[in-house]
Design a protein around this motif. Structure first.
Motif, PDB file in Angstrom:
ATOM      1  N   MET A 152       0.838  -1.196   0.000  1.00  0.00           N
ATOM      2  CA  MET A 152       0.000   0.000   0.000  1.00  0.00           C
ATOM      3  C   MET A 152       0.880   1.255   0.000  1.00  0.00           C
ATOM      4  O   MET A 152       0.639   2.202  -0.744  1.00  0.00           O
ATOM      5  N   VAL A 153       1.899   1.237   0.834  1.00  0.00           N
ATOM      6  CA  VAL A 153       2.801   2.385   0.908  1.00  0.00           C
ATOM      7  C   VAL A 153       3.497   2.593  -0.439  1.00  0.00           C
ATOM      8  O   VAL A 153       3.567   3.718  -0.959  1.00  0.00           O
ATOM      9  N   ILE A 154       3.965   1.499  -1.015  1.00  0.00           N
ATOM     10  CA  ILE A 154       4.652   1.605  -2.310  1.00  0.00           C
ATOM     11  C   ILE A 154       3.722   2.211  -3.353  1.00  0.00           C
ATOM     12  O   ILE A 154       4.095   3.094  -4.128  1.00  0.00           O
ATOM     13  N   PHE A 155       2.483   1.740  -3.334  1.00  0.00           N
ATOM     14  CA  PHE A 155       1.510   2.242  -4.301  1.00  0.00           C
ATOM     15  C   PHE A 155       1.258   3.733  -4.086  1.00  0.00           C
ATOM     16  O   PHE A 155       1.200   4.510  -5.042  1.00  0.00           O
ATOM     17  N   MET A 156       1.152   4.150  -2.831  1.00  0.00           N
ATOM     18  CA  MET A 156       0.821   5.546  -2.531  1.00  0.00           C
ATOM     19  C   MET A 156       1.992   6.498  -2.789  1.00  0.00           C
ATOM     20  O   MET A 156       1.802   7.584  -3.320  1.00  0.00           O
ATOM     21  N   ILE A 157       3.194   6.080  -2.396  1.00  0.00           N
ATOM     22  CA  ILE A 157       4.362   6.965  -2.515  1.00  0.00           C
ATOM     23  C   ILE A 157       4.469   7.538  -3.919  1.00  0.00           C
ATOM     24  O   ILE A 157       4.658   8.737  -4.124  1.00  0.00           O
ATOM     25  N   VAL A 158       4.293   6.648  -4.888  1.00  0.00           N
ATOM     26  CA  VAL A 158       4.451   7.065  -6.272  1.00  0.00           C
ATOM     27  C   VAL A 158       3.440   8.153  -6.636  1.00  0.00           C
ATOM     28  O   VAL A 158       3.740   9.076  -7.391  1.00  0.00           O
ATOM     29  N   HIS A 159       2.251   8.044  -6.035  1.00  0.00           N
ATOM     30  CA  HIS A 159       1.221   9.033  -6.359  1.00  0.00           C
ATOM     31  C   HIS A 159       1.425  10.342  -5.606  1.00  0.00           C
ATOM     32  O   HIS A 159       0.806  11.345  -5.935  1.00  0.00           O
ATOM     33  N   LEU A 160       2.283  10.318  -4.599  1.00  0.00           N
ATOM     34  CA  LEU A 160       2.540  11.541  -3.852  1.00  0.00           C
ATOM     35  C   LEU A 160       3.673  12.340  -4.473  1.00  0.00           C
ATOM     36  O   LEU A 160       3.839  13.517  -4.199  1.00  0.00           O
ATOM     37  N   VAL A 161       4.440  11.671  -5.338  1.00  0.00           N
ATOM     38  CA  VAL A 161       5.544  12.374  -6.004  1.00  0.00           C
ATOM     39  C   VAL A 161       4.960  13.259  -7.102  1.00  0.00           C
ATOM     40  O   VAL A 161       4.115  12.805  -7.876  1.00  0.00           O
ATOM     41  N   PRO A 162       5.385  14.535  -7.167  1.00  0.00           N
ATOM     42  CA  PRO A 162       4.854  15.400  -8.226  1.00  0.00           C
ATOM     43  C   PRO A 162       5.293  14.919  -9.620  1.00  0.00           C
ATOM     44  O   PRO A 162       6.298  14.226  -9.757  1.00  0.00           O
ATOM     45  N   GLY A 163       4.523  15.284 -10.629  1.00  0.00           N
ATOM     46  CA  GLY A 163       4.864  14.864 -11.991  1.00  0.00           C
ATOM     47  C   GLY A 163       3.835  13.893 -12.533  1.00  0.00           C
ATOM     48  O   GLY A 163       3.270  13.112 -11.782  1.00  0.00           O
ATOM     49  N   ASP A 164       3.595  13.957 -13.840  1.00  0.00           N
ATOM     50  CA  ASP A 164       2.561  13.127 -14.460  1.00  0.00           C
ATOM     51  C   ASP A 164       3.183  12.342 -15.608  1.00  0.00           C
ATOM     52  O   ASP A 164       3.768  12.940 -16.523  1.00  0.00           O
ATOM     53  N   PRO A 165       3.129  11.032 -15.565  1.00  0.00           N
ATOM     54  CA  PRO A 165       3.776  10.251 -16.627  1.00  0.00           C
ATOM     55  C   PRO A 165       3.168  10.521 -18.006  1.00  0.00           C
ATOM     56  O   PRO A 165       3.839  10.378 -19.025  1.00  0.00           O
ATOM     57  N   ILE A 166       1.894  10.926 -18.049  1.00  0.00           N
ATOM     58  CA  ILE A 166       1.242  11.190 -19.338  1.00  0.00           C
ATOM     59  C   ILE A 166       1.968  12.325 -20.066  1.00  0.00           C
ATOM     60  O   ILE A 166       2.152  12.289 -21.288  1.00  0.00           O
ATOM     61  N   ASP A 167       2.447  13.323 -19.250  1.00  0.00           N
ATOM     62  CA  ASP A 167       3.201  14.434 -19.838  1.00  0.00           C
ATOM     63  C   ASP A 167       4.430  13.950 -20.574  1.00  0.00           C
ATOM     64  O   ASP A 167       4.864  14.537 -21.565  1.00  0.00           O
ATOM     65  N   ASN A 168       5.015  12.867 -20.071  1.00  0.00           N
ATOM     66  CA  ASN A 168       6.217  12.336 -20.714  1.00  0.00           C
ATOM     67  C   ASN A 168       5.889  11.548 -21.980  1.00  0.00           C
ATOM     68  O   ASN A 168       6.763  11.269 -22.791  1.00  0.00           O
ATOM     69  N   LEU A 169       4.628  11.141 -22.108  1.00  0.00           N
ATOM     70  CA  LEU A 169       4.243  10.254 -23.211  1.00  0.00           C
ATOM     71  C   LEU A 169       3.729  11.022 -24.432  1.00  0.00           C
ATOM     72  O   LEU A 169       4.023  10.675 -25.570  1.00  0.00           O
ATOM     73  N   VAL A 170       2.918  12.062 -24.139  1.00  0.00           N
ATOM     74  CA  VAL A 170       2.242  12.757 -25.247  1.00  0.00           C
ATOM     75  C   VAL A 170       3.200  13.729 -25.915  1.00  0.00           C
ATOM     76  O   VAL A 170       4.218  14.107 -25.354  1.00  0.00           O
ATOM     77  N   GLN A 171       2.835  14.076 -27.158  1.00  0.00           N
ATOM     78  CA  GLN A 171       3.648  15.073 -27.839  1.00  0.00           C
ATOM     79  C   GLN A 171       3.215  16.458 -27.413  1.00  0.00           C
ATOM     80  O   GLN A 171       2.108  16.648 -26.906  1.00  0.00           O
ATOM     81  N   ILE A 172       4.122  17.418 -27.598  1.00  0.00           N
ATOM     82  CA  ILE A 172       3.785  18.795 -27.273  1.00  0.00           C
ATOM     83  C   ILE A 172       2.599  19.218 -28.135  1.00  0.00           C
ATOM     84  O   ILE A 172       2.454  18.754 -29.275  1.00  0.00           O
TER      85      ILE A 172
END
Lengths: 308, 316
Positions: free
Chosen positions: A21-41
């Protein structure tokens, strides 16, 4: 002994749930959105939403957790967002390298550490003790990445005995194992030395002298055996650390491994990979503790008694 | 000739002079009681006889210890080791801490006979089982395979006694063997120990602060006070006619049946600390009959009507 093992194994289940549960939550508490890294500008919000839906990132957190845990338990840790491969494959690719490095480094620190600590304790306050302890102090204060660089300069660049980096052959393992192992040697030697000196002051050791037992037999068969109990604890705590914490050393030697996988994917905000490798590390820590408990119970009848 | 002859030994640890000219003999097969309060130097004397004094940081500055015709002081450690356990065995004060907690009871007894008698593993085990049975412990086989924490204090002390007997020594040094045990089993342990020692004709140096135990078990007594011998005599004579006022006080302190409630009193005061022993007779601070002579001159250990005593005023 077997019932003890099963009992300890069952006790790990709640720990595993909490950790996951902690592992799952930690990642969501870190700022940043993986979708931003995937989509084109200049992508439209619709395109972003579509991608989020594809990876299930639009669902409520608890649902995401349930789905993730369910799949993880059936051996599916999802697909890496950036690397676009199953996380399980990535872990399968990296884990053997971590295991080889970790196991050899642990074995090295155990054997050399106990040996050095025992020598220092037996020849207490002599030149052997002072030399060993000075080297150990040095070893425990030098950071791994720097020690790694020094070893590369000496043994790979100057002497040319081992490859500078990589993991293509067995001899590429020698320098990384030394680098990771030496830190452990320092720890194990210090614990062994102190534990032996403490045991040597006990009444039963005086009794052994009164029985006329030769001193080397007292040190090795009785005192060292007692001193190994805290050493086992230290080593079992170190298993998880060595598997994941060797990351700087992996970078220095450009080796694949669980640690590098974790750091790389963390930088890329590749959630599934981060979660997957963290989970593997957590399991390693838990199994390490379990192993430590079992070994300790095998060595100390009083521990076995307490379990009953 | 005496089996063990301790001749005027003085012992220091650091700057402290803990024993001052302690002397006594133990004959073969004799049971000698070494009595005195805490701090009188009883355990230290035991350490000297075991050759273990350097292990606690002590040093014998004067005197000699002759065991079976050989001087023990200055003997190399290797040779001392062949005496310890084989010819002189120790029964320690606290059985709870005297056994290695992670090694089976049996292995700890076997160790002595394999080491000193060169017995095979099977022979050593058979011998240990026999010893355990002689100490009246039920189910020797089960005890042989047990760990120390599974046994009671009394059982553990019997095991320590078995360990001491395992290599057939000539002399056993028992350092307050029952102090750490329940009162109810103290007498029992002493009785078993004395019986086994007598049966085998061994010499026993029994350290105790209990004159009752001395009366029950010993042939002869040495009374220690503040690192010196106060008096030595046979048990019958010392109880019949104690020469030293300290011995009289010790005997007075034995509780008796039918004694009026509240009439049992200890010896007033305490053993002086080693850092400020009084000049002259060290008992003068607690002695009712002390005079100037006692405060200035050390009394010599002199022959009296029977035995030896170190008192200026004891009737000859």
């Amino acid at each position: 002994m077997i019932s003890f093992f099963i009992k300890r194994l069952l006790l790990l289940i709640p720990v595993f749930l909490a950790v996951s549960m902690v592992i799952f939550m930690i990642v969501h508490l870190v700022p940043g959105d993986p979708i931003d890294n995937l989509v084109q500008i200049n992508s439209t919000p619709e395109q972003k939403a579509a991608l989020a839906a594809k990876y299930g990132l639009d669902k409520p957190l608890y649902q995401q957790y349930a789905i993730w845990l369910g799949k993880a338990l059936s051996g599916d840790l999802g697909d890496a967002i950036i690397l676009r491969r199953p996380v399980v494959d990535l872990i399968a690719l990296n884990l053997p390298h971590s295991l080889a490095l970790g196991a050899l480094a642990l074995a090295f620190s155990t054997v050399v550490g106990i040996g050095a600590g025992a020598l220092a304790a037996i020849y207490k306050d002599s030149l052997i003790d002072r030399t060993t302890m000075t080297l150990i102090l040095l070893g425990s204060t030098v950071p791994g990445f720097w020690l790694g660089l020094l070893l590369i300069m000496l043994f790979a660049v100057q002497l040319g005995w081992f490859p500078v980096s990589g993991a293509r052959s067995w001899d590429a393992l020698v320098l990384p194992v030394l680098t990771v192992g030496l830190g452990g040697v320092a720890l194990v030697a210090r614990v062994t030395r102190v534990a032996m000196m403490e045991t040597a002051r006990k009444d039963f050791v005086m009794m052994l002298h009164a029985k006329g037992v030769p001193p080397w037999q007292i040190e090795l068969r009785h005192v060292l055996r007692h001193a190994l109990l805290p050493v086992v604890t230290i080593l079992s705590l170190r298993i998880g650390w060595i598997l994941g914490g060797a990351v700087t050393v992996e970078f220095v030697f450009a080796r694949p491994g669980l640690g590098s996988l974790l750091i790389t994917s963390l930088n890329q905000r590749d959630y599934p990979v981060v979660q997957g490798s963290l989970l593997m590390l957590a399991i390693a820590v838990m199994l390490g503790t379990l192993l430590g408990d079992v070994v300790q119970a095998a060595m100390d009848p009083r521990v076995r008694e307490r379990i009953k | 000739m005496a089996l063990l002859s301790v001749k005027d030994i003085s012992v220091t640890i650091g700057k402290l002079n803990l024993l001052d000219g302690v002397a006594f003999d133990i004959g073969a097969g004799e049971i000698l009681g070494l009595v005195g309060e805490s701090g009188s130097g009883k355990s230290l004397t035991a350490m000297c006889v075991m050759g273990l004094l350097p292990r606690i940081g002590g040093r014998i500055t004067e005197g000699s210890i002759i065991f079976d015709g050989r001087e023990m002081i200055g003997l190399p450690e290797v040779e001392l080791r062949h005496l310890r356990g084989k010819r002189i065995a120790l029964i320690s004060q606290n059985p709870m801490t005297s056994l290695d907690p992670i090694i089976r009871i049996g292995a700890q007894i076997d160790q002595v006979s394999t080491l000193h008698l060169g017995l095979s593993a099977e022979a050593a085990k058979a011998r240990s089982l026999d010893l355990i049975a002689q100490l009246r412990i039920p189910e020797p086989e089960a005890i042989h395979g047990a760990y120390p924490h599974q046994l009671s204090g009394g059982m553990k002390q019997r095991i320590v006694i078995a360990m001491a007997l395992a290599a057939d020594p000539d002399l056993i040094v028992a350092d307050e063997p029952t102090t750490a045990l329940d009162v109810t089993i103290q007498a029992q342990i002493i009785q078993i120990m004395v019986e086994l020692v007598r049966d085998r004709g061994l010499a026993l140096m029994l350290i105790t602060h209990d004159m009752g135990v001395v009366a029950q078990a010993c042939d002869r007594v040495v009374v220690l006070y503040a690192g010196r011998v106060a008096e030595t005599n046979t048990v019958e004579a010392i109880f019949a006619e104690p020469h030293h006022p300290y011995t009289r006080e010790l005997i007075r302190c034995i509780p008796r049946l039918g004694q009026a409630p509240g009439s049992l009193k200890g010896i007033p005061g305490a053993v002086p600390s080693v850092v400020d022993y009084p000049a002259g007779c060290r008992f003068n601070s607690r002695c009712g009959a002390a005079e100037d002579l006692c405060r200035n001159t050390v009394p010599a250990l002199e022959r009296k009507t029977s035995g030896l005593a170190a008192c200026h005023f004891s009737e000859v």
